[in-house]
Design an enzyme around this catalytic site. Sequence first.
Site, short mmCIF file in Angstrom:
data_model
loop_
_atom_site.label_atom_id
_atom_site.label_comp_id
_atom_site.label_asym_id
_atom_site.label_seq_id
_atom_site.Cartn_x
_atom_site.Cartn_y
_atom_site.Cartn_z
N GLU A 33 1.02 -1.14 0.00
CA GLU A 33 -0.09 0.01 -0.09
C GLU A 33 0.86 1.30 0.20
OE1 GLU A 33 -2.79 2.36 3.25
OE2 GLU A 33 -2.60 0.27 3.49
N ARG A 37 0.71 10.31 1.07
CA ARG A 37 0.96 11.19 1.92
C ARG A 37 2.09 12.30 1.63
NH1 ARG A 37 1.34 7.20 7.50
NH2 ARG A 37 -0.65 6.20 7.05
N LYS A 120 -10.96 -1.66 7.09
CA LYS A 120 -9.67 -1.43 7.86
C LYS A 120 -10.20 -0.79 9.16
CE LYS A 120 -6.18 1.99 7.54
NZ LYS A 120 -5.30 2.89 6.77
#
Length: 200
Positions: A33, A37, A120
Site C-alpha cells: 500500500e 502522504r 480497515k
Amino acid sequence: MSSPILPVVVLDEPGQAVPLSEALLAGGIDRIEITLRTAAGLEGIRRARAVAGMRVGAGSVLTPAHVDQVVEAGAEFIVCPGFSAAVIERAREHGVDILPGVATASEVMAAVALGLDEVKLFPAGLLGGPAYIEALSAPFPGVRFVPSGGVGPKNLRDYLAVPAVPTVSGSWMVARGLLAAGDWNQVTALSTEAVAAAAE
C-alpha cells in the site's frame, strides 16, 4: 488478498518503489500500500506496478478525485483511513477493490449497507486492539477486519488469532529510515520475520 501482511509505505522518492517492492517479494510479501502522504506516492505506484508478482494499492485515499488519480497510476486496490460513501462509489465505478477505514459499529453498518465485507480498522491500537475487534465482529459475522495503526511484530500474532482478521497492516518493515538508507536487505529480513510470525 494473499499475504497476511500489508505494508503501509510512505515514499520520499519515487525511485524507492521498485527496489522496495523487490525486497518485500524476497521476504514473502506480495502486496504493498503506497500512500498519498507525499508527492512521490503517485509516481511510486506507477513504478511499483512494473514489478512482476507485486500487487500495488494506494493508501490515504481521501476523495473521489484521489481515486481517479491512483487508478490512472495503476493502483489495483484502494485503502482509506476513514469511511466515505462517495470514495467507495468512485472506486466501484472504476472496478477497483476498496478497503474503507472504520472505527465504530455504525461505520461497519454503513459498510455492510453498501455491500462490503472487508474493512480497515483504524487506529486499531488506540481503539482497543484485538479485544476490540473480537467485540466489534460479534454482531457482524460476515465482516473481515484489517487492523492498522499500532500493529507491529510484537502483536501481529494476537491480531491474526482473531478469526475475523485475515490480514494486518503496518509499516515497521518499510520504515522511512530504511528506505532512505536503501537498506533493502533489512526490509527483506523484517518481512521474512513478519511472514514467519504470521504463520505461527
